[in-house]
Design a protein around this motif. Structure first.
Motif, PDB file in Angstrom:
ATOM      1  N   VAL A   1      -8.235   4.285   6.086  1.00  0.00           N
ATOM      2  CA  VAL A   1      -8.219   3.849   4.697  1.00  0.00           C
ATOM      3  C   VAL A   1      -8.734   4.999   3.847  1.00  0.00           C
ATOM      4  O   VAL A   1      -9.851   5.479   4.065  1.00  0.00           O
ATOM      5  CB  VAL A   1      -9.097   2.595   4.517  1.00  0.00           C
ATOM      6  CG1 VAL A   1      -9.238   2.239   3.044  1.00  0.00           C
ATOM      7  CG2 VAL A   1      -8.530   1.429   5.307  1.00  0.00           C
TER       8      VAL A   1
ATOM      9  N   ASP B   1     -10.038  -2.948  -1.908  1.00  0.00           N
ATOM     10  CA  ASP B   1      -8.722  -2.909  -2.541  1.00  0.00           C
ATOM     11  C   ASP B   1      -7.615  -2.817  -1.498  1.00  0.00           C
ATOM     12  O   ASP B   1      -6.563  -3.464  -1.629  1.00  0.00           O
ATOM     13  CB  ASP B   1      -8.622  -1.716  -3.491  1.00  0.00           C
ATOM     14  CG  ASP B   1      -9.507  -1.853  -4.714  1.00  0.00           C
ATOM     15  OD1 ASP B   1      -9.970  -2.982  -4.996  1.00  0.00           O
ATOM     16  OD2 ASP B   1      -9.740  -0.830  -5.388  1.00  0.00           O
ATOM     17  N   THR B   2      -7.851  -2.023  -0.455  1.00  0.00           N
ATOM     18  CA  THR B   2      -6.828  -1.844   0.574  1.00  0.00           C
ATOM     19  C   THR B   2      -6.585  -3.125   1.347  1.00  0.00           C
ATOM     20  O   THR B   2      -5.437  -3.556   1.539  1.00  0.00           O
ATOM     21  CB  THR B   2      -7.240  -0.724   1.548  1.00  0.00           C
ATOM     22  OG1 THR B   2      -7.504   0.471   0.800  1.00  0.00           O
ATOM     23  CG2 THR B   2      -6.138  -0.453   2.562  1.00  0.00           C
TER      24      THR B   2
ATOM     25  N   VAL C   1       0.850  -1.188   0.000  1.00  0.00           N
ATOM     26  CA  VAL C   1       0.000   0.000   0.000  1.00  0.00           C
ATOM     27  C   VAL C   1       0.890   1.244   0.000  1.00  0.00           C
ATOM     28  O   VAL C   1       2.098   1.165   0.226  1.00  0.00           O
ATOM     29  CB  VAL C   1      -0.934   0.028   1.235  1.00  0.00           C
ATOM     30  CG1 VAL C   1      -1.931  -1.110   1.192  1.00  0.00           C
ATOM     31  CG2 VAL C   1      -0.128   0.002   2.538  1.00  0.00           C
TER      32      VAL C   1
ATOM     33  N   PRO D   1      -3.411   1.509  -3.040  1.00  0.00           N
ATOM     34  CA  PRO D   1      -4.336   2.094  -2.065  1.00  0.00           C
ATOM     35  C   PRO D   1      -3.572   2.796  -0.947  1.00  0.00           C
ATOM     36  O   PRO D   1      -2.508   2.339  -0.522  1.00  0.00           O
ATOM     37  CB  PRO D   1      -5.110   0.877  -1.532  1.00  0.00           C
ATOM     38  CG  PRO D   1      -4.941  -0.170  -2.560  1.00  0.00           C
ATOM     39  CD  PRO D   1      -3.600   0.050  -3.175  1.00  0.00           C
TER      40      PRO D   1
ATOM     41  N   ASP E   1      -8.773   4.939   0.355  1.00  0.00           N
ATOM     42  CA  ASP E   1      -9.305   4.467  -0.925  1.00  0.00           C
ATOM     43  C   ASP E   1     -10.288   3.327  -0.677  1.00  0.00           C
ATOM     44  O   ASP E   1     -10.741   3.116   0.443  1.00  0.00           O
ATOM     45  CB  ASP E   1      -8.152   4.039  -1.838  1.00  0.00           C
ATOM     46  CG  ASP E   1      -7.257   5.210  -2.202  1.00  0.00           C
ATOM     47  OD1 ASP E   1      -7.776   6.191  -2.768  1.00  0.00           O
ATOM     48  OD2 ASP E   1      -6.052   5.160  -1.909  1.00  0.00           O
ATOM     49  N   ASP E   2     -10.630   2.602  -1.714  1.00  0.00           N
ATOM     50  CA  ASP E   2     -11.598   1.514  -1.600  1.00  0.00           C
ATOM     51  C   ASP E   2     -11.160   0.511  -0.531  1.00  0.00           C
ATOM     52  O   ASP E   2     -10.020   0.039  -0.532  1.00  0.00           O
ATOM     53  CB  ASP E   2     -11.726   0.807  -2.953  1.00  0.00           C
ATOM     54  CG  ASP E   2     -12.725  -0.324  -2.909  1.00  0.00           C
ATOM     55  OD1 ASP E   2     -13.938  -0.058  -3.007  1.00  0.00           O
ATOM     56  OD2 ASP E   2     -12.290  -1.483  -2.760  1.00  0.00           O
TER      57      ASP E   2
END
Length: 426
Positions: A74, A80-81, A25, A41, A76-77
């Motif tokens: 988090v 996805d993370t 990440v 992410p 972002d999505d």
């Protein structure tokens, strides 16, 4: 990974915890510095308290506590993370992590010290369960406390997350496009058909939640239903929903442990998403009790999550055990089928719904994120973060095959035979 900016050194910390030299990440430090692969992410570390949590609990629990407390976030999505984090090192999609070594602990200590993060272990977020004072594991008192921890967090909160169906178990999807409410109705109808419910059938719904199965069975099939739960808040709303549906003459909602039921026989028993709370040591008791409540020829539908990852279940120090399902235990499908057969019932059908639960969880996460501010107001921000993390992580576990969910249909010998084939319920 470098030792220059705050983000560079945070990358070293996360790499040590994950057991990987490849950062999956992009990290944003509390000073605005950034490190990690472009386009990945973004995980934001808000303060040094996150470092203390990782130093004292260098694994899934430390990461989970930091997220629930808002020390990391988090950007972002969420899927996805979490997928990126589970793709490297010691963290798997099941949430199990190999412990850090002594050498890794020393390296972690040095890096955290260089970032000014040394200090005492921060108190866990208020949403973490502490059941030790409630007696022995899977005693009735402690089971009630475990259920209250998960389910008595506000009916308004659950209405936002689950939607109008108020069903908190895997839906059955004809296609991903049908929508959550239609998929949950299809699941309830499937259970009723598998159980062979007709006008006047007497159904016991074990772990009845907010009454959706009981209402469906009584309203659509004319069954007389006893629904039991040990959550006071669930029972309150379930009774209200039964009354609003005009079914008080057909549905009784009780606050009652499954071990206390003594008014059989029943024509059918549904247990949907309840067996996970029973515990391996009590599984025989659970099956014997339900089998004893069935009339000859009566059917049991056991719908439960199964562990497919080669582990006994999640560890007591995992995030899900501390924050989501304290004292919960997942069994393998073979173990569940064996226990049902050992209880004198004949297993006549097994249906795997693993992919269906991934779709269901993703739908719940969407509802939570769409109603985030209202969900926080209905409970706490920490609670909303717990549900977001656990539902997203579980969706990935179902998609990856680490967990499954199965409906096992069994019949008590001595009465009429079940259909020759599945034609009554497919």
């Amino acid at each position: 990974m470098g030792r220059g900016t705050v983000a560079d050194r945070l990358a070293t910390v996360l790499g040590t915890v994950l057991g990987s030299t490849q950062l999956p990440v992009r990290l944003r430090g509390w000073d605005g510095s950034v490190a990690g692969p472009a386009g990945a992410p973004v995980l934001a570390v808000r303060n040094r308290r996150a470092l203390r949590r990782l130093l004292w609990s260098p694994g899934q629990l430390g990461l989970g506590r930091a997220y629930v407390a808002g020390d990391i976030d988090v950007e972002d999505d969420v899927f996805d993370t979490f997928a990126a984090l589970s793709s490297v090192g010691r963290l798997s999609e099941t949430g199990q992590m190999r412990p850090v070594t002594a050498a890794e602990r020393v390296a972690l200590l040095r890096t955290v010290a260089g970032l000014g993060g040394l200090g005492t272990d921060p108190a866990p977020p208020a949403e973490e369960a502490d059941l030790g004072r409630h007696g022995l594991r899977h005693s009735r008192r402690r089971d009630a406390a475990a259920i209250a921890h998960h389910y008595d967090v506000g009916n308004d909160f659950y209405e936002l997350v689950l939607g109008p169906s108020m069903v908190y178990s895997c839906a059955v999807w004809d296609t991903p496009e049908v929508g959550l409410d239609a998929a949950q109705e299809a699941k309830l109808d499937l259970v009723c058909r598998k159980l062979g419910l007709t006008e006047g059938s007497r159904l016991l719904d074990v772990g009845c939640g907010w009454g959706s199965m009981a209402i469906h069975a009584a309203g659509r099939y004319g069954a007389t239903v006893v629904g039991i739960t040990i959550s006071e808040e669930q029972a309150t709303l379930a009774r209200k929903r039964v009354a609003e549906a005009g079914l008080t003459d057909k549905v009784e909602i009780r606050v009652q442990d499954y071990r206390e039921i003594d008014d059989g026989p029943f024509d059918a028993i549904s247990s949907i998403g309840m067996a996970e709370h029973v515990g391996r040591a009590r599984l025989g008791t659970y099956v014997d009790q339900l089998a004893g409540l069935l009339r000859p020829g009566g059917r049991l539908l056991n719908h439960a999550i199964a562990w497919n990852a080669g582990e006994a279940s999640w560890s007591e120090d995992s995030f899900i055990a501390r924050y989501v399902f304290p004292d919960g235990e997942l069994l393998g499908l073979g173990e569940m089928v064996g226990a049902i057969e050992a209880g004198g019932l004949e297993v006549v059908d097994v249906e795997a719904l693993r992919r269906h639960y991934a779709l269901t969880l993703r739908a719940w996460v969407r509802l939570l994120e769409e109603h985030w501010d209202d969900a926080v107001a209905a409970s706490t921000e920490g609670r909303a973060r717990v549900w977001r993390l656990y539902m997203a992580a579980c969706a990935l576990a179902f998609e990856g095959g680490a967990m499954g969910v199965d409906q096992v249909l069994a019949v008590k010998p001595g009465g009429e035979q079940p259909p020759l084939r599945r034609t009554d319920w497919v």
